[in-house]
Scaffold this motif. Structure first.
Motif, PDB file in Angstrom:
ATOM      1  N   VAL A 181     -11.906 -15.408  70.881  1.00  0.00           N
ATOM      2  CA  VAL A 181     -11.264 -14.748  69.747  1.00  0.00           C
ATOM      3  C   VAL A 181     -11.742 -13.313  69.619  1.00  0.00           C
ATOM      4  CG1 VAL A 181     -11.119 -14.754  67.220  1.00  0.00           C
ATOM      5  CG2 VAL A 181     -10.799 -16.873  68.486  1.00  0.00           C
ATOM      6  N   GLY A 182     -13.050 -13.099  69.816  1.00  0.00           N
ATOM      7  CA  GLY A 182     -13.587 -11.741  69.745  1.00  0.00           C
ATOM      8  C   GLY A 182     -12.996 -10.832  70.804  1.00  0.00           C
ATOM      9  N   LEU A 183     -12.860 -11.335  72.013  1.00  0.00           N
ATOM     10  CA  LEU A 183     -12.277 -10.539  73.091  1.00  0.00           C
ATOM     11  C   LEU A 183     -10.809 -10.233  72.814  1.00  0.00           C
ATOM     12  CD1 LEU A 183     -12.682  -9.222  75.862  1.00  0.00           C
ATOM     13  CD2 LEU A 183     -12.009 -11.413  76.882  1.00  0.00           C
ATOM     14  N   ALA A 184     -10.074 -11.240  72.330  1.00  0.00           N
ATOM     15  CA  ALA A 184      -8.659 -11.022  72.016  1.00  0.00           C
ATOM     16  C   ALA A 184      -8.499  -9.987  70.895  1.00  0.00           C
ATOM     17  CB  ALA A 184      -8.007 -12.339  71.617  1.00  0.00           C
ATOM     18  N   MET A 185      -9.344 -10.075  69.874  1.00  0.00           N
ATOM     19  CA  MET A 185      -9.269  -9.108  68.778  1.00  0.00           C
ATOM     20  C   MET A 185      -9.607  -7.698  69.257  1.00  0.00           C
ATOM     21  SD  MET A 185     -10.862 -11.143  65.531  1.00  0.00           S
ATOM     22  CE  MET A 185     -10.587  -9.807  64.387  1.00  0.00           C
ATOM     23  N   LEU A 186     -10.618  -7.587  70.094  1.00  0.00           N
ATOM     24  CA  LEU A 186     -11.002  -6.273  70.606  1.00  0.00           C
ATOM     25  C   LEU A 186      -9.878  -5.657  71.433  1.00  0.00           C
ATOM     26  CD1 LEU A 186     -13.068  -4.022  71.115  1.00  0.00           C
ATOM     27  CD2 LEU A 186     -13.921  -5.392  73.031  1.00  0.00           C
ATOM     28  N   LEU A 187      -9.322  -6.433  72.351  1.00  0.00           N
ATOM     29  CA  LEU A 187      -8.264  -5.902  73.208  1.00  0.00           C
ATOM     30  C   LEU A 187      -6.998  -5.568  72.421  1.00  0.00           C
ATOM     31  CD1 LEU A 187      -8.710  -8.169  76.347  1.00  0.00           C
ATOM     32  CD2 LEU A 187      -9.470  -5.807  76.023  1.00  0.00           C
ATOM     33  N   ALA A 188      -6.624  -6.427  71.479  1.00  0.00           N
ATOM     34  CA  ALA A 188      -5.447  -6.152  70.653  1.00  0.00           C
ATOM     35  C   ALA A 188      -5.685  -4.924  69.773  1.00  0.00           C
ATOM     36  CB  ALA A 188      -5.113  -7.363  69.791  1.00  0.00           C
TER      37      ALA A 188
END
Length: 82
Positions: free
Chosen positions: A21-28
């Motif tokens: 979730v953290g990676l997805a939030m960062l990339l988005a």
């Protein structure tokens, strides 16, 4: 709740989800706040910039949870005698 976190395997699975979730939030957040060329509302821009802060925070929390769970799993389990 304490029983959930006392099981190292549960913490390890939860840490994987938090990392994802953290990676997805960062990339988005990076894409939407800095790379997207379209027009967005101010609320959307503020949310995307906040995601670039919250995403790495979740990455750090998930990584520490993963390290703790792996450390606890590597130790031999002692039987409790009652």
């Amino acid at each position: 709740m304490f029983h959930f976190f006392s099981n190292s395997r549960n913490v390890l699975h939860l840490s994987s989800r938090v990392l994802g979730v953290g990676l997805a939030m960062l990339l988005a957040g990076i894409y939407g706040a800095y790379l997207y060329g379209g027009h967005l509302s101010i609320v959307a821009l503020v949310s995307l910039h906040a995601m670039t802060i919250v995403g790495p925070t979740l990455l750090k929390i998930g990584y520490v949870m993963r390290l703790l769970a792996q450390h606890r799993l590597s130790k031999p389990q002692h039987a409790v005698v009652a």
